[in-house]
Design a protein around this motif. Structure first.
Motif, mmCIF file in Angstrom:
data_model
loop_
_atom_site.group_PDB
_atom_site.id
_atom_site.type_symbol
_atom_site.label_atom_id
_atom_site.label_comp_id
_atom_site.label_asym_id
_atom_site.label_seq_id
_atom_site.Cartn_x
_atom_site.Cartn_y
_atom_site.Cartn_z
ATOM 1 N N TYR A 49 26.702 45.309 -22.248
ATOM 2 C CA TYR A 49 27.213 45.861 -23.076
ATOM 3 C C TYR A 49 27.348 45.213 -24.296
ATOM 4 O O TYR A 49 26.925 45.619 -25.527
ATOM 5 N N TRP A 50 27.151 43.716 -24.322
ATOM 6 C CA TRP A 50 27.617 43.092 -25.504
ATOM 7 C C TRP A 50 26.007 43.001 -26.516
ATOM 8 O O TRP A 50 26.046 42.991 -27.562
ATOM 9 N N HIS A 51 25.038 42.868 -25.669
ATOM 10 C CA HIS A 51 23.677 42.864 -26.141
ATOM 11 C C HIS A 51 23.189 44.229 -26.671
ATOM 12 O O HIS A 51 22.793 44.703 -27.675
ATOM 13 N N PHE A 101 30.422 43.937 -18.740
ATOM 14 C CA PHE A 101 31.105 43.767 -20.257
ATOM 15 C C PHE A 101 31.902 42.434 -20.159
ATOM 16 O O PHE A 101 32.785 42.304 -19.245
ATOM 17 N N HIS A 102 32.418 41.994 -21.327
ATOM 18 C CA HIS A 102 33.380 41.274 -21.596
ATOM 19 C C HIS A 102 34.361 42.252 -22.423
ATOM 20 O O HIS A 102 34.246 43.067 -22.682
ATOM 21 N N ASP A 103 35.666 41.676 -21.667
ATOM 22 C CA ASP A 103 36.991 42.431 -22.526
ATOM 23 C C ASP A 103 36.912 42.850 -23.867
ATOM 24 O O ASP A 103 36.931 43.864 -24.448
ATOM 25 N N LEU A 139 29.060 46.786 -12.624
ATOM 26 C CA LEU A 139 28.551 45.720 -11.810
ATOM 27 C C LEU A 139 29.690 44.675 -11.866
ATOM 28 O O LEU A 139 29.960 43.978 -10.851
ATOM 29 N N TRP A 140 29.846 44.197 -13.009
ATOM 30 C CA TRP A 140 31.008 43.007 -13.127
ATOM 31 C C TRP A 140 31.656 43.092 -14.505
ATOM 32 O O TRP A 140 31.131 43.420 -15.646
ATOM 33 N N GLY A 141 32.961 42.525 -14.599
ATOM 34 C CA GLY A 141 33.678 42.554 -16.053
ATOM 35 C C GLY A 141 33.864 41.064 -16.095
ATOM 36 O O GLY A 141 33.442 40.180 -15.123
ATOM 37 N N ILE A 268 22.866 33.948 -11.503
ATOM 38 C CA ILE A 268 22.014 33.089 -12.197
ATOM 39 C C ILE A 268 21.097 33.646 -13.023
ATOM 40 O O ILE A 268 20.748 34.801 -12.882
ATOM 41 N N GLU A 269 21.273 32.982 -14.186
ATOM 42 C CA GLU A 269 20.270 33.715 -15.486
ATOM 43 C C GLU A 269 19.074 32.956 -15.927
ATOM 44 O O GLU A 269 18.856 31.678 -15.976
ATOM 45 N N THR A 270 17.885 33.582 -16.037
ATOM 46 C CA THR A 270 16.567 32.919 -16.186
ATOM 47 C C THR A 270 16.603 31.996 -17.419
ATOM 48 O O THR A 270 16.212 30.886 -17.175
ATOM 49 N N ASN A 271 17.340 32.475 -18.454
ATOM 50 C CA ASN A 271 17.036 31.579 -19.768
ATOM 51 C C ASN A 271 17.999 30.164 -19.516
ATOM 52 O O ASN A 271 17.695 29.361 -20.183
ATOM 53 N N HIS A 272 19.012 30.484 -18.800
ATOM 54 C CA HIS A 272 19.871 29.389 -18.529
ATOM 55 C C HIS A 272 19.339 28.430 -17.668
ATOM 56 O O HIS A 272 19.329 27.000 -17.539
ATOM 57 N N ALA A 273 18.434 28.783 -16.747
ATOM 58 C CA ALA A 273 17.805 27.910 -15.713
ATOM 59 C C ALA A 273 16.879 27.143 -16.448
ATOM 60 O O ALA A 273 16.755 25.978 -16.272
ATOM 61 N N PHE A 339 20.551 43.215 -17.328
ATOM 62 C CA PHE A 339 19.610 42.631 -18.581
ATOM 63 C C PHE A 339 20.576 41.950 -19.695
ATOM 64 O O PHE A 339 21.093 42.694 -20.639
ATOM 65 N N ASP A 340 20.774 40.979 -19.316
ATOM 66 C CA ASP A 340 21.506 39.764 -20.494
ATOM 67 C C ASP A 340 20.431 39.603 -21.460
ATOM 68 O O ASP A 340 20.088 38.308 -21.533
ATOM 69 N N ALA A 341 20.059 40.304 -22.288
ATOM 70 C CA ALA A 341 18.962 40.317 -22.942
ATOM 71 C C ALA A 341 18.948 41.109 -24.349
ATOM 72 O O ALA A 341 19.777 42.283 -24.369
HETATM 73 C C1 XUL Z 1 25.896 33.630 -22.572
HETATM 74 C C2 XUL Z 1 25.792 34.582 -21.261
HETATM 75 C C3 XUL Z 1 26.970 35.417 -21.098
HETATM 76 C C4 XUL Z 1 27.354 35.756 -19.567
HETATM 77 C C5 XUL Z 1 28.541 36.233 -19.697
HETATM 78 O O1 XUL Z 1 24.726 32.665 -22.498
HETATM 79 O O2 XUL Z 1 24.923 34.595 -20.571
HETATM 80 O O3 XUL Z 1 26.820 36.488 -22.012
HETATM 81 O O4 XUL Z 1 26.524 36.125 -18.912
HETATM 82 O O5 XUL Z 1 29.539 35.790 -20.278
#
Ligand code: XUL
Ligand code: CO
Length: 438
Positions: A49-51, A101-103, A139-141, A268-273, A339-341
């Motif tokens: 939602y944020w992106h 989403f985040h709150d 999916l998750w909050g 697990i997030e790809t860009n964080h890895a 899709f955290d993209a």
């Molecule tokens: C930030 C990030 C966040 C989390 C949820 O890098 O990945 O958006 O996914 O707080």
């Protein structure tokens, strides 16, 4: 539907690889079966939602560029509901079945905690209605514990107990809303949980407070009967210099040390890895080996840039390896591919959001099909089994069974002369992998 936000775009169809349309899927065919499950059951795509809805595409050198006719930028609940309407129209047109989403993405942060929580309740009631109307699931909050200035020194690791209490209240509310919306999970990402200098930091105390915080979250989860899965999302840095949840191994160690492993899995997030200097498949394997691989934030970084660029995944090599790990562990249970993209700053039109998601969904659909074939053929598994076969017999078997001692191994080494392992055959295996991508 009262107002249409993407009037020129209809439902995105599957047209197959011959299609020349940029607004069609070439690989993602939701109902097509891969093995026992449909693609949509395997992939569980989710919109961040944020992106997708809230990110204006600003960067440290310039203001936002995106056209987002659904958002008037105000702090009103009315605006929040309109943004949600646009989001659900978008998800339905793309066939995205889930969102995260985040709150503070879905509802505004207002003057005080009570006002913010009331606004969140109001928007949540609207989201619940939209979920039913558009057949979309949560999916998750999560709670945004990193934007507001109060969290500048951390939330659950803040040196200030009042800030800590505020963060707890915010998570409590975000969990209640996630529960109300039938969320499959709840994520803890600690962007500010860390430090920038040890000159002012008591690390042991901060990490201890974080453990107390998560135990309270587990207790509250049970109390309200929330059955969703808790996830921790590792990331080594950005925005904080040193983040405690730096990678999958650090998270698992923290969870184990604090008796939390049974209550948490990893997202697990790809860009964080890659920021942690690991390949995505490494992080997935570390999590999976501990039985803690829960969900994936599907994006990719730029190898030439040292920060979290959150780009849409388009590399089939990458998506194949991700789906390989997911299939190997038996598929997603409560998690999915979120899709955290974000689209690039110069891709500012609403239609760019469609192109971006279509590309990511197609890349994963193709990766899924390839990974399925790889596992069915079993050539890689056979090679790896063979590579370790000496631990299934003779002296190796005594090691596997925990029966060996240094004396018994010395005796074996003395009797057997100079050992030589078989070739690792990396290049042959890389070539083999490429044959699947042909
Ligand atoms: C930030 C990030 C966040 C989390 C949820 O890098 O990945 O958006 O996914 O707080
Ligand atoms: Co993420």
């Amino acid at each position: 539907m009262s107002q249409e936000f993407f009037p020129k775009i209809g439902r995105i169809p599957y047209e197959g690889t011959k299609s020349k349309s940029a607004l069609a899927f070439r690989h993602y065919n939701a109902e097509e079966k891969v093995g026992k499950k449909t693609m949509k059951e395997h992939l569980r795509f989710s919109m961040a939602y944020w992106h997708a809805m809230k990110n204006p595409s600003g960067d440290p050198f310039g203001v936002g560029t995106r056209l987002r006719p659904w958002d008037d930028g105000s702090d009103s609940v009315e605006n929040a509901k309109r943004v949600a309407d646009a989001g659900f129209e978008f998800m339905e047109k793309l066939g995205l079945e889930y969102y995260c989403f985040h709150d503070r993405d879905v509802a505004p942060e207002l003057g005080d905690l009570r006002a913010s929580s009331d606004a969140l309740d109001e928007v949540a009631a609207h989201l619940k209605k939209l979920q039913r109307q558009h057949k979309v699931k949560l999916l998750w909050g999560t709670a945004c514990l990193f934007s507001h200035p109060r969290y500048m020194q951390g939330a659950a690791t803040s040196p200030d107990a009042d800030v800590y209490a505020y963060a707890a209240a915010q998570v409590k509310k975000a969990m209640e809303v996630t529960h109300l919306l039938g969320g499959r999970g709840y994520v803890f990402w600690g962007g500010r949980e860390g430090y920038s200098t040890l000159l002012n930091t008591n690390m042991k105390r901060e990490v201890g407070n974080l453990a107390h915080f998560l135990h309270m979250a587990v207790d509250y989860k049970k109390k309200i009967g929330f059955k969703g899965q808790f996830f921790i999302e590792p990331k080594p840095r950005e925005p904080t210099t040193h983040q405690y949840d730096s990678d999958a191994a650090a998270c698992l160690n923290f969870l184990r040390e604090n008796d939390l492993l049974k209550d948490f899995q990893l997202n697990i997030e790809t860009n964080h890895a890659t920021l942690a200097m690991h390949r995505m498949e490494h992080e997935l394997t570390v999590a999976a080996d501990a039985g803690a691989l829960g969900s994936v934030d599907a994006n990719t970084g730029d190898e030439l840039i040292g920060w979290d660029t959150d780009q849409f995944p388009t590399s089939i090599y990458l998506t194949t390896q991700i789906m390989w790990q997911i299939l190997k562990m038996g598929g997603f249970k409560t998690g999915g591919l979120n899709f955290d993209a974000k689209v690039r700053r110069d891709s500012y039109e609403p239609v760019d959001l469609f192109y971006a998601h279509i590309g990511g969904m197609d890349a994963f659909a193709k990766g899924l099909k390839i990974a399925h074939r790889i596992l069915q053929d079993g050539d890689f598994a056979k090679f790896v089994t063979q590579r370790y076969a000496s631990f299934d017999r003779g002296i190796g078997k005594t090691v596997t069974q925990g029966k060996a001692t240094f004396e018994s191994l010395e005796k074996h080494a003395l009797a057997n002369g100079e050992p030589m392992p078989g070739s690792g055959r990396q290049e042959m295996l890389e070539n083999l992998l490429n044959t699947y991508l042909d």
